[in-house]
Scaffold this motif. Structure first.
Motif, PDB file in Angstrom:
ATOM      1  N   LYS A 156       0.862  -1.293  -0.062  1.00 13.87           N
ATOM      2  CA  LYS A 156       0.058   0.013  -0.137  1.00 13.87           C
ATOM      3  C   LYS A 156       0.757   1.281   0.010  1.00 13.87           C
ATOM      4  O   LYS A 156       1.643   1.638   0.692  1.00 13.87           O
ATOM      5  CB  LYS A 156      -1.103  -0.055   1.137  1.00 13.87           C
ATOM      6  CG  LYS A 156      -1.939   0.999   1.054  1.00 13.87           C
ATOM      7  CD  LYS A 156      -2.996   1.074   2.363  1.00 13.87           C
ATOM      8  CE  LYS A 156      -2.731   1.439   3.553  1.00 13.87           C
ATOM      9  NZ  LYS A 156      -3.725   1.464   4.492  1.00 13.87           N
ATOM     10  N   ILE A 157       0.796   1.920  -1.177  1.00 14.95           N
ATOM     11  CA  ILE A 157       1.551   3.336  -0.996  1.00 14.95           C
ATOM     12  C   ILE A 157       0.515   4.393  -1.015  1.00 14.95           C
ATOM     13  O   ILE A 157      -0.490   4.310  -1.599  1.00 14.95           O
ATOM     14  CB  ILE A 157       2.233   3.200  -2.527  1.00 14.95           C
ATOM     15  CG1 ILE A 157       3.187   2.202  -2.813  1.00 14.95           C
ATOM     16  CG2 ILE A 157       2.877   4.688  -2.806  1.00 14.95           C
ATOM     17  CD1 ILE A 157       4.368   2.021  -1.706  1.00 14.95           C
ATOM     18  N   ARG A 158       0.958   5.151  -0.174  1.00 20.45           N
ATOM     19  CA  ARG A 158       0.016   6.313   0.190  1.00 20.45           C
ATOM     20  C   ARG A 158       0.753   7.658  -0.097  1.00 20.45           C
ATOM     21  O   ARG A 158       2.022   7.984   0.235  1.00 20.45           O
ATOM     22  CB  ARG A 158      -0.330   6.664   1.694  1.00 20.45           C
ATOM     23  CG  ARG A 158      -1.121   7.723   2.172  1.00 20.45           C
ATOM     24  CD  ARG A 158      -1.594   7.700   3.508  1.00 20.45           C
ATOM     25  NE  ARG A 158      -2.745   6.669   3.644  1.00 20.45           N
ATOM     26  CZ  ARG A 158      -3.447   6.527   4.578  1.00 20.45           C
ATOM     27  NH1 ARG A 158      -3.021   7.158   5.969  1.00 20.45           N
ATOM     28  NH2 ARG A 158      -4.508   5.640   4.779  1.00 20.45           N
ATOM     29  N   ALA A 159       0.085   8.473  -1.017  1.00 27.89           N
ATOM     30  CA  ALA A 159       0.449   9.710  -1.262  1.00 27.89           C
ATOM     31  C   ALA A 159      -0.337  10.818  -0.359  1.00 27.89           C
ATOM     32  O   ALA A 159      -1.554  11.186  -0.831  1.00 27.89           O
ATOM     33  CB  ALA A 159       0.310  10.015  -2.897  1.00 27.89           C
ATOM     34  N   PHE A 160       0.464  11.343   0.430  1.00 25.24           N
ATOM     35  CA  PHE A 160      -0.186  12.101   1.461  1.00 25.24           C
ATOM     36  C   PHE A 160      -0.006  13.588   1.292  1.00 25.24           C
ATOM     37  O   PHE A 160       1.009  14.134   0.480  1.00 25.24           O
ATOM     38  CB  PHE A 160       0.304  11.837   3.026  1.00 25.24           C
ATOM     39  CG  PHE A 160      -0.184  12.796   3.972  1.00 25.24           C
ATOM     40  CD1 PHE A 160      -1.394  12.691   4.631  1.00 25.24           C
ATOM     41  CD2 PHE A 160       0.606  13.950   4.315  1.00 25.24           C
ATOM     42  CE1 PHE A 160      -2.044  13.505   5.772  1.00 25.24           C
ATOM     43  CE2 PHE A 160       0.020  14.985   5.373  1.00 25.24           C
ATOM     44  CZ  PHE A 160      -1.214  14.667   5.914  1.00 25.24           C
ATOM     45  N   TYR A 161      -1.304  14.481   1.324  1.00 23.78           N
ATOM     46  CA  TYR A 161      -1.170  15.739   0.823  1.00 23.78           C
ATOM     47  C   TYR A 161      -1.801  16.694   1.931  1.00 23.78           C
ATOM     48  O   TYR A 161      -3.033  16.171   2.297  1.00 23.78           O
ATOM     49  CB  TYR A 161      -2.022  16.011  -0.474  1.00 23.78           C
ATOM     50  CG  TYR A 161      -2.030  17.613  -0.826  1.00 23.78           C
ATOM     51  CD1 TYR A 161      -0.956  18.442  -0.918  1.00 23.78           C
ATOM     52  CD2 TYR A 161      -3.255  18.159  -1.198  1.00 23.78           C
ATOM     53  CE1 TYR A 161      -0.985  19.600  -1.430  1.00 23.78           C
ATOM     54  CE2 TYR A 161      -3.566  19.236  -1.726  1.00 23.78           C
ATOM     55  CZ  TYR A 161      -2.365  20.239  -1.672  1.00 23.78           C
ATOM     56  OH  TYR A 161      -2.319  21.652  -1.996  1.00 23.78           O
TER      57      TYR A 161
END
Length: 715
Positions: A156-161
């Motif tokens: 699981k790759i999370r792109a957090f903004y």
């Protein structure tokens, strides 16, 4: 059964493969590149941040036992479909690895930070100002080879903004993430990856050092028994505008110390660096981003600090602990937020280096038109970044560089780079010559320490670049100051760095014209500076960036340009200086020649050349007319024809070449057995060829019947 698309690059060309199973990977060879997509054109829109800014993607990595020379994470940042956002937001890419079979909560995962960026002040992009629009893009690269143990199978790759809420506009950024796996032997194997710290929401609020260390920075016991060496990788940035007791704004605008303890002994003591945001590569930006900040600047990536972890002999585990400097703070006139720190850390265990002599070319930093490099235009030398990927200290390199389709030079670099360390090298100025087609620069490194590079597939890179402008004979550098001219200065330097023109005593609202007709033909850079003292320990700053002198009516708008005088004696602007909130603008230019072109006019088949002695250029050569001619192609001329060939067109009136001895072969070694015939070696500036088996026989002592035959002197 899962289906997905995998891209494998062979010899730089993409081949498309379809897989019926995530375990069925095509057999790749050393140097082949596998491109694994994660988030694609993801909309990072303004919101309340935290969980609403978290965008997850299940990414499938190879599960086989192949080794990978490197894993590079590419992050492309652009404007959202509704336009770019104005503010500098915290963003990062994370890998979530479950600790239990069916994870439900945050505590069920070990989370690793793969890369961190700060979004730029992008108002210029969204409003179409200063040469920017919503087509703007920036590219970032992160070497995540250290995370090889967890980048296997489904991850699981999370792109957090962490954007703030802005429902009226709902602007933001668009991001794409891809992983590039290069098959082959790494410089050293990763034997263990140990999770240490991860700040969940980016806001570990600081009360005092004891509270920080008891709540967040707790000691960790790690098993490093399989490691030959180990490193502590720390991502740390300071945020919040509260005033420290000593008058410094913390944690965003001041530096604080931190201490790495191993087995209760301090092994490293560093400061959170204050980065000079006035020189941020992504420019121009539309905000007050010139102020130095605690290890971050708008528009930049944040890379980890690496610290060596000593490994006691005959011990199975070590105790790791990070402490912070103790300080007090209070709300102040510039902000009421308490200081907070975003921290993540891992300890990586490594095996012994896999190669003795191995150099890696990591980047061409200049010339390079990528957005990451502020000074991407050049007509002098070049700047590269290398890594010593071998076990031996790197002291010598053979470096060839130049323009594809044009001239190149060979340079023998000497220096010192320890094993696994990175160094920046400024290559000498050289004669760029002429070329046709796209502007593409190349660098190739070989012969680390005079030996064959044991991994040659990462020794060459290319970059695209923009040419500097060419000024006319009657040209001027002009600047009109505003009402705070004491903040500004300017200078013009040659490609070698010599200051030709300079002025740091400017009067308010005054026009300065510097004639450039006395400059010799060559390559130059004009620089405008704006000084600021914020971030050096003072709570009050001077200077507000170079955008204000040119756009702010309250302080009196200023101008700056490269101009020339036309036939009517009017000043015509050739290059207007772009407004920039930074503290420095550089404008490279040439005089007397156009980079990549001959000085002489190109020959025309429809033109009559009536006089002897006329000079033209044709196909990279310079020709001089012997007599009247029309339509006779210069390259067809013989001794009695109209054109005389004067040789190659050098373009630069000050040709510079790097001409140290360059053999291109490994140095002869006294203790090495040379068993094969026709093996070439270098010794004392000469090349020799083996006739038969030998060991310890010095090449310079060989006669007609001895093991070595002289071939040539080094070039």
């Amino acid at each position: 059964m899962k289906k997905f698309i995998q891209l494998i690059f062979r010899n730089g060309l993409p081949w498309l493969f379809f897989f019926a199973s995530f375990q069925n990977f095509v057999q790749a060879k050393d140097g082949d590149k596998i491109l694994i997509p994660a988030q694609q054109n993801l909309q990072w829109l303004t919101n309340t941040g935290n969980s609403k800014g978290a965008h997850d993607q299940l990414v499938n990595f190879p599960t086989d036992d192949k080794s990978y020379r490197s894993i590079i994470m590419h992050l492309n940042l652009g404007c959202a479909d509704n336009g770019c956002n104005d503010w500098d937001y915290f963003a990062r890419i994370e890998a979530w690895i479950p600790k239990v079979e069916s994870p439900l909560n945050f505590e069920d995962y070990e989370i690793y930070e793969l890369g961190r960026i700060i979004t730029p002040y992008a108002g210029y992009m969204s409003r179409g100002l200063k040469g920017f629009d919503n087509n703007w893009q920036a590219n970032y690269q992160f070497d995540v080879t250290d995370f090889t143990p967890i980048l296997k199978g489904d991850v699981k790759i999370r792109a957090f903004y962490g954007g703030w809420k802005d429902p009226a506009r709902n602007t933001g950024f668009k991001v794409s993430v891809n992983f590039e796996l290069t098959e082959g032997t790494p410089p050293r194997d990763v034997t263990s990856l140990n999770h240490v710290y991860f700040g969940r929401d980016g806001r570990w609020r600081y009360k005092d050092s004891n509270t920080m260390e008891s709540l967040y920075l707790t000691p960790k016991t790690l098993d490093l028994s399989n490691a030959d060496s180990a490193e502590f990788l720390l991502n740390i940035t300071g945020h919040g505008h509260a005033l420290g007791a000593e008058g410094r704004l913390c944690g965003e605008f001041c530096s604080r110390e931190y201490y790495l303890n191993v087995d209760q002994q301090i092994v490293a003591q560093n400061e959170i660096p204050l980065k000079d945001c006035g020189l941020t590569p992504v420019y121009p930006q539309a905000g007050t981003w010139i102020l130095s900040r605690a290890n971050w600047c708008p528009g930049e990536a944040v890379y980890p600090e690496r610290m060596k972890v000593p490994l006691p002999s005959k011990k199975q585990s070590v105790l790791i602990d990070l402490d912070m400097e103790d300080f007090t703070w209070r709300p102040g006139p510039f902000g009421k937020q308490p200081p907070y720190y975003n921290i993540s850390a891992v300890v990586v265990g490594y095996g012994a280096p896999n190669f003795d002599n191995d150099a890696t070319l990591l980047a061409i930093k200049s010339p390079n038109k990528l957005a990451q490099y502020r000074d991407n235009i050049s007509c002098g030398g070049a700047v590269i970044e290398i890594r010593n990927s071998g076990s031996q200290p790197l002291t010598h390199l053979a470096i060839e560089y130049g323009v594809i389709g044009g001239r190149s030079v060979k340079y023998q670099w000497q220096g010192h780079v320890d094993s696994q360390q990175v160094s920046e090298i400024t290559l000498p100025e050289f004669n760029w010559g002429t070329w046709e087609g796209e502007n593409r620069f190349f660098v190739n490194i070989t012969l680390p320490n005079g030996q064959v590079d044991e991994w040659e597939k990462d020794n060459r890179l290319t970059s695209q670049f923009d040419k500097p402008i060419r000024i006319n004979e009657k040209s001027y550098f002009t600047i009109t100051t505003n009402k705070v001219a004491s903040e500004n200065s300017y200078e013009i330097r040659s490609a070698s760095g010599e200051k030709i023109i300079g002025n740091n005593q400017l009067d308010n609202q005054t026009l300065y014209e510097e004639p450039l007709d006395n400059l010799a033909a060559g390559c130059y850079t004009a620089t405008i500076n704006d000084k600021t003292n914020f971030g050096n320990g003072n709570a009050i700053w001077v200077g507000n960036g170079l955008s204000w002198p040119f756009t702010d009516a309250r302080t009196g708008r200023g101008t700056a340009s490269l101009s020339y005088q036309d036939e009517n004696q009017h000043l015509v602007i050739q290059k207007a200086i772009q407004a920039d909130f930074g503290t420095q603008i550089n404008i490279p230019f040439t005089k007397g020649f156009t980079l990549g072109h001959c000085n002489e006019t190109t020959w025309r088949s429809d033109k009559t050349y009536a006089n002897a002695g006329e000079l033209v250029s044709f196909k990279g050569k310079v020709y001089r007319s012997r007599r009247w001619t029309h339509g006779f192609s210069p390259d067809q001329s013989g001794p009695w024809d109209p054109w005389e060939n004067l040789g190659d067109c050098t373009a630069d009136p000050r040709p510079i070449d790097i001409t140290p001895p360059y053999c291109g072969y490994p140095a002869w070694q006294k203790n090495k057995v040379y068993a094969a015939v026709d093996t070439h070696v270098e010794f004392s500036g000469k090349v020799y060829r083996s006739r038969y088996w030998s060991q310890g026989f010095s090449p310079d002592e060989s006669g007609p019947w001895d093991p070595w035959a002289f071939v040539r002197k080094c070039e």
